[in-house]
Design a protein around this motif. Structure first.
Motif, PDB file in Angstrom:
ATOM      1  N   LEU A 112       0.778  -1.225   0.000  1.00 27.57           N
ATOM      2  CA  LEU A 112       0.000   0.000   0.000  1.00 27.57           C
ATOM      3  C   LEU A 112       0.822   1.294   0.000  1.00 27.57           C
ATOM      4  O   LEU A 112       0.601   2.165  -0.848  1.00 27.57           O
ATOM      5  CB  LEU A 112      -0.932  -0.016   1.206  1.00 27.57           C
ATOM      6  CG  LEU A 112      -2.177   0.804   1.032  1.00 27.57           C
ATOM      7  CD1 LEU A 112      -3.019   0.201  -0.074  1.00 27.57           C
ATOM      8  CD2 LEU A 112      -2.962   0.799   2.315  1.00 27.57           C
ATOM      9  N   ILE A 116       0.592   3.968  -3.078  1.00 31.19           N
ATOM     10  CA  ILE A 116       0.164   5.367  -2.932  1.00 31.19           C
ATOM     11  C   ILE A 116       1.178   6.285  -3.600  1.00 31.19           C
ATOM     12  O   ILE A 116       0.814   7.230  -4.306  1.00 31.19           O
ATOM     13  CB  ILE A 116      -0.008   5.721  -1.441  1.00 31.19           C
ATOM     14  CG1 ILE A 116      -1.190   4.940  -0.871  1.00 31.19           C
ATOM     15  CG2 ILE A 116      -0.218   7.221  -1.266  1.00 31.19           C
ATOM     16  CD1 ILE A 116      -1.333   5.071   0.630  1.00 31.19           C
ATOM     17  N   LEU A 117       2.468   5.955  -3.426  1.00 35.18           N
ATOM     18  CA  LEU A 117       3.500   6.787  -4.052  1.00 35.18           C
ATOM     19  C   LEU A 117       3.442   6.702  -5.568  1.00 35.18           C
ATOM     20  O   LEU A 117       3.625   7.676  -6.269  1.00 35.18           O
ATOM     21  CB  LEU A 117       4.887   6.354  -3.582  1.00 35.18           C
ATOM     22  CG  LEU A 117       5.291   6.797  -2.177  1.00 35.18           C
ATOM     23  CD1 LEU A 117       6.693   6.335  -1.872  1.00 35.18           C
ATOM     24  CD2 LEU A 117       5.210   8.310  -2.063  1.00 35.18           C
ATOM     25  N   TRP A 118       3.216   5.493  -6.092  1.00 32.15           N
ATOM     26  CA  TRP A 118       3.236   5.311  -7.550  1.00 32.15           C
ATOM     27  C   TRP A 118       1.971   5.809  -8.205  1.00 32.15           C
ATOM     28  O   TRP A 118       1.989   6.479  -9.238  1.00 32.15           O
ATOM     29  CB  TRP A 118       3.362   3.824  -7.903  1.00 32.15           C
ATOM     30  CG  TRP A 118       4.628   3.191  -7.465  1.00 32.15           C
ATOM     31  CD1 TRP A 118       5.818   3.817  -7.209  1.00 32.15           C
ATOM     32  CD2 TRP A 118       4.839   1.803  -7.201  1.00 32.15           C
ATOM     33  NE1 TRP A 118       6.740   2.893  -6.808  1.00 32.15           N
ATOM     34  CE2 TRP A 118       6.174   1.654  -6.795  1.00 32.15           C
ATOM     35  CE3 TRP A 118       4.024   0.655  -7.288  1.00 32.15           C
ATOM     36  CZ2 TRP A 118       6.730   0.424  -6.467  1.00 32.15           C
ATOM     37  CZ3 TRP A 118       4.571  -0.558  -6.963  1.00 32.15           C
ATOM     38  CH2 TRP A 118       5.911  -0.674  -6.550  1.00 32.15           C
ATOM     39  N   LEU A 119       0.821   5.423  -7.627  1.00 33.29           N
ATOM     40  CA  LEU A 119      -0.446   5.591  -8.338  1.00 33.29           C
ATOM     41  C   LEU A 119      -1.392   6.548  -7.649  1.00 33.29           C
ATOM     42  O   LEU A 119      -2.485   6.782  -8.125  1.00 33.29           O
ATOM     43  CB  LEU A 119      -1.153   4.236  -8.461  1.00 33.29           C
ATOM     44  CG  LEU A 119      -0.450   3.178  -9.299  1.00 33.29           C
ATOM     45  CD1 LEU A 119      -1.153   1.845  -9.159  1.00 33.29           C
ATOM     46  CD2 LEU A 119      -0.444   3.604 -10.760  1.00 33.29           C
ATOM     47  N   GLY A 120      -0.975   7.075  -6.478  1.00 32.43           N
ATOM     48  CA  GLY A 120      -1.915   7.902  -5.741  1.00 32.43           C
ATOM     49  C   GLY A 120      -2.950   7.029  -5.073  1.00 32.43           C
ATOM     50  O   GLY A 120      -2.712   5.847  -4.805  1.00 32.43           O
ATOM     51  N   THR A 121      -4.134   7.600  -4.843  1.00 31.80           N
ATOM     52  CA  THR A 121      -5.094   6.895  -3.997  1.00 31.80           C
ATOM     53  C   THR A 121      -6.406   6.602  -4.692  1.00 31.80           C
ATOM     54  O   THR A 121      -7.336   6.133  -4.074  1.00 31.80           O
ATOM     55  CB  THR A 121      -5.430   7.763  -2.784  1.00 31.80           C
ATOM     56  OG1 THR A 121      -5.874   9.017  -3.280  1.00 31.80           O
ATOM     57  CG2 THR A 121      -4.237   7.958  -1.908  1.00 31.80           C
ATOM     58  N   GLY A 122      -6.470   6.864  -5.969  1.00 25.34           N
ATOM     59  CA  GLY A 122      -7.744   6.686  -6.656  1.00 25.34           C
ATOM     60  C   GLY A 122      -8.065   5.222  -6.817  1.00 25.34           C
ATOM     61  O   GLY A 122      -7.416   4.346  -6.247  1.00 25.34           O
ATOM     62  N   PHE A 202      -8.860   3.168   1.481  1.00 23.26           N
ATOM     63  CA  PHE A 202      -9.124   4.357   0.671  1.00 23.26           C
ATOM     64  C   PHE A 202     -10.576   4.775   0.806  1.00 23.26           C
ATOM     65  O   PHE A 202     -11.305   4.266   1.627  1.00 23.26           O
ATOM     66  CB  PHE A 202      -8.834   4.070  -0.804  1.00 23.26           C
ATOM     67  CG  PHE A 202      -7.413   3.704  -1.061  1.00 23.26           C
ATOM     68  CD1 PHE A 202      -6.397   4.584  -0.744  1.00 23.26           C
ATOM     69  CD2 PHE A 202      -7.084   2.488  -1.622  1.00 23.26           C
ATOM     70  CE1 PHE A 202      -5.081   4.258  -0.980  1.00 23.26           C
ATOM     71  CE2 PHE A 202      -5.771   2.152  -1.859  1.00 23.26           C
ATOM     72  CZ  PHE A 202      -4.773   3.041  -1.539  1.00 23.26           C
TER      73      PHE A 202
END
Lengths: 261, 251, 330
Positions: A112, A116-122, A202
């Motif tokens: 996780l 979050i760093l790679w893809l954000g939180t969507g 999320f």
């Protein structure tokens, strides 16, 4: 006869649910536990109906199902490509085996912080977690499936001068189908768990975030009956998919063909 | 009697653990059109390997096989193999569609109806007319092999190759299937090359028996089998032939 | 015949179920009866706002004030878990912000506030230059904060109510994240454009180029307020008055200790937080970081939360939600 048996199985299930419900209700009514821990059956059902009528739980369910279908589809495609490559080429086989060894034991939730760093939180992060949890067991199953196709089918294909399309459509796919189906079943179970736990992490406070998010929201606002109604929906979907989708599909294919693995 | 197949100076090696193993040593033989030729030998004599060369699944290292004067280089519809394996039917297709599928794939027959008719005809020939809708796993071993034979015949090949097709079946069923093969041959006059290790089977079926030796696989003798049909294993002529073949094998 | 056996089986299974339930419930009983000696279970949380707890633990203040006491420090992940542990009677004391306390009270939790702990500089940080106030957020922005119903969420909603006359205006932009995850996401400068957080994360974020605070906690509320309060269950308070008093005294002693010995406190905390002592000292003496047993902001939080449906009712009397002798600002 068959229908009778099936009906009987459901009757037995309903019977046990009733018994458990009665035990539950009597504990709730005994007042030994706070209703915040042990809400009465009536409260749970009320809360379930309320969230159905308001459309809240339906929206969350559709959101979850949409995400899981999308991710399963992507996962299956990736798994197919990887397993076909690994069956066709020794180099890829080594690579795919290494990837499985590394990635398979990693729970998606553990990734996780990186995700979050790679893809954000969507929703793309949730899709990533689900795809991750689905792809590796699927690849294992599919490549076993491809490898287990008997050599005699290849000889038959040559002898009857079948074209590539016929070989793929009429031999490779059906011959590996039992493994494919087993892989999808494992994939579904893992995806469903991954989805619920990812959604709990999320989710937009005001918007829709899926069933996991629904339960999380109920938890932070201490709506215990609401938590149980979310759980009921999750269980119901699990039973529906197992009983309706997978069992029907199995009956129409591998069971009919005598190919259960 | 005209020659349909010619095997000339055929040798075949297998490479095992860096050693070259001679499996078939200088095979020379011919097959006549419309005969049942049995290839008989102990296990390991290379008889199945030889049949695989004829089918085109494998290529000889030395020599050649000609079908109607053309060298065989790959499997083709004019030679269809029936295997010993009881799983040679496609489990996901019912009996009828196991037979129809190769016809459809090769666009044999002008219409769907024609193909169905053809499949039905050959399924009746192997007495499976009541089992069209059965899936392979619902059939006994003997029925599976009969369906496989029907599938092969429907293609209308010049030669039917049979690689110990009844090897996994018990004796009564084997006997009845042997009768069926003769029956089919009488109806269609098809050329059959039948590999077996069972002397009685070879004598029951064949016009000629190719007796093979092992290490390396080579032809010991080719016996003409002119016993009158129907042949019965308790007849004295049958026993004599049996003794003759047996002694030849034991030599 | 068959029917008979199946009925028998059901009878057996039911008996097993009831025996199981009986055992479970009697276990529970035993658990509650055995607390004869002085005993207290406290949820321990990390973070600068909880600094007095670490001082209390390390200096064994509780043990000094009540020599025979057995102090049990429990580590729990978040406010919801603390609330659930207190509900299940596994915890006597928990620390949290006022809004989660009120939500629990509203739902029927039997607990009251025992003391204030700290005020803290919390705020909303963004990396986007063109965002100067909460009015500048677009629907493509995402704001990370701990969870719906958290103090951060309530404060942001308060600001929204003032700016847009609708407390839920920005709710669709909110993403639930723990503080460290939220910080990482913000520093990644991707879809998370803002983060509502507390020390030390807010300090770390503001050290970065281009990060700026667009809303502080006190701006959102319109006044200073207590960030963290100590809460105890009614059961603990009523059954263990001696331990309760000792606990309150110890908590106040710990707060006092930080006031009087900031250097020494920083040393103790530096060890606990694995941070340099200078940094800790800087943080605990930061403007707006105050350790204080006085509770401020109860009325504002309650009125706002009732008005916007986060809780269903206001307390009739302040004594419904605080214990006697608790200092609070009216």
């Amino acid at each position: 006869m068959k229908n009778n048996l099936l009906g009987k199985r459901y009757l037995v299930r309903i019977f046990w649910i009733l018994i458990l419900g009665i035990i539950w209700e009597s504990i709730a009514l005994s007042g030994r536990f706070s209703p915040l821990i042990f809400p009465s059956v009536q409260n749970v059902i009320e809360s379930l109906f309320k969230s159905i009528i308001s459309g809240e739980i339906i929206g969350e369910t559709l959101y979850s199902l949409n995400l899981i279908c999308k991710s399963l589809f992507i996962g299956i495609i990736i798994a197919m490509v990887l397993s076909i490559l690994s069956v066709r080429s020794k180099v890829f086989e080594g690579l795919v085996e290494t990837l499985i060894a590394i990635a398979h034991p990693l729970p998606g939730i553990a990734l996780l912080p990186l995700i979050i760093l790679w893809l954000g939180t969507g929703s793309s992060a949730i899709v990533f977690i689900i795809v991750h949890s689905v792809v590796w067991p699927m690849v294992l199953n599919l490549s076993t499936g491809f490898k287990s196709i008997p050599n005699i089918y290849k000889q038959l294909g040559d002898n009857y001068e079948l074209g590539l399309f016929e070989i793929i459509r009429h031999i490779l796919i059906p011959a590996s189908f039992p493994y494919f189906l087993a892989g999808v079943k494992i994939g579904w179970a893992r995806a469903w768990r991954a989805l619920i736990s990812a959604e709990m992490v999320f989710g937009a406070a005001g918007g829709i975030g899926g069933l996991g998010w629904f339960i999380f929201k109920k938890r932070v606002f201490m709506d215990t009956a609401g938590i149980y109604s979310g759980l009921i929906v999750i269980v119901l979907i699990g039973i529906l998919v197992e009983d309706m989708l997978f069992n029907k599909l199995e009956k129409a294919t591998v069971k009919k063909w005598g190919m259960s693995i | 009697m005209s020659m349909i197949l010619e095997i000339k100076d055929l040798s075949k090696y297998f490479i095992a653990e860096n050693e070259k193993l001679l499996v078939l040593d200088n095979i020379n033989m011919t097959v006549n059109k419309g005969e049942i030729l049995c290839i008989l030998g102990p296990s390991g004599c290379g008889k199945s390997t030889l049949l695989n060369q004829i089918a085109g699944f494998d290529k000889p290292d030395i020599g050649y096989i000609k079908l109607n004067k053309t060298i065989i280089s790959k499997p083709e519809l004019n030679r269809i193999m029936v295997f010993q394996d009881l799983n040679q039917l496609f489990p996901w297709k019912n009996v009828l569609h196991n037979v129809v599928f190769p016809l459809k794939a090769n666009k044999i027959g002008n219409s769907k109806l024609e193909r169905l008719k053809k499949a039905e005809k050959y399924l009746s020939m192997v007495k499976l007319e009541d089992f069209h809708n059965y899936y392979p796993h619902q059939l006994s071993g003997g029925m599976k092999q009969r369906a496989a034979i029907a599938r092969a015949l429907a293609i209308n090949p010049e030669i039917l190759l049979m690689d110990e097709p009844f090897g996994s079946l018990d004796i009564q069923i084997r006997t009845s299937l042997q009768k069926m093969v003769i029956d089919i041959w009488q109806k269609t006059n098809i050329t059959v090359i039948f590999v077996t290790h069972d002397i009685q089977e070879a004598i029951t079926l064949s016009h000629r028996i190719v007796v093979m030796d092992k290490n390396p696989g080579r032809i010991k003798n080719i016996i003409n089998n002119t016993l009158p049909r129907p042949r019965n294993s308790i007849d004295s002529v049958f026993s004599e032939m049996y003794k003759k073949v047996y002694n030849l094998l034991e030599e | 015949m068959r029917k008979k056996t199946s009925i028998k089986n059901i009878g057996i299974i039911l008996t097993i179920l009831f025996i199981g339930l009986f055992i479970i419930s009697s276990c529970n009983n035993k658990d509650t009866n055995e607390t004869k000696g002085y005993k207290i279970s406290i949820a321990e949380q990390y973070g600068l706002a909880y600094a007095p707890l670490q001082i209390m633990k390390e200096n064994k203040i509780m043990e000094k004030n009540l020599p025979d006491v057995e102090v049990n420090w429990e580590q729990l992940g978040n406010t919801a878990a603390i609330r659930e542990a207190m509900l299940a009677d596994k915890l006597d004391v928990g620390f949290m912000a006022i809004p989660p306390f009120l939500i629990g009270w509203d739902k029927g939790m039997e607990w009251k506030m025992a003391s204030g702990l700290s005020q803290s500089p919390i705020g909303l940080v963004t990396y986007k230059e063109d965002i100067k106030t909460i009015k500048d957020f677009t629907k493509n922005d995402r704001i990370a904060l701990p969870q719906p119903g958290s103090v951060q969420h309530i404060l942001l909603s308060m600001a929204c109510e003032r700016e847009f006359s609708d407390a839920k205006t920005l709710d669709d932009l909110l993403v639930t994240m723990k503080h460290p995850d939220g910080m990482n996401a913000l520093l990644g400068r991707k879809d998370i454009t803002a983060h509502f957080t507390s020390p030390p994360y807010i300090f770390k974020e503001l050290e970065q180029d281009g990060m700026h605070e667009i809303l502080s906690g006190s701006e959102a509320m319109g006044r200073d307020f207590t960030f963290i309060v100590g809460v105890t269950t009614n059961k603990f308070h009523d059954d263990n008055p001696v331990v309760y008093d000792a606990f309150i005294k110890s908590l106040h002693d710990a707060i006092e200790f930080i006031h009087n010995n900031p250097e020494e406190s920083a040393e103790i905390l530096a060890d606990q937080y694995k941070l340099p002592k200078e940094e800790v000292l800087e943080y605990i003496t930061w403007e707006g970081m105050e350790y204080n047993s006085n509770i401020e902001g109860i009325y504002e939080f309650t009125d706002f939360m009732v008005r916007n449906g986060y809780i269903s009712k206001k307390f009739d009397d302040i004594d419904d939600i605080i214990w006697e002798d608790v200092e609070y600002e009216k």
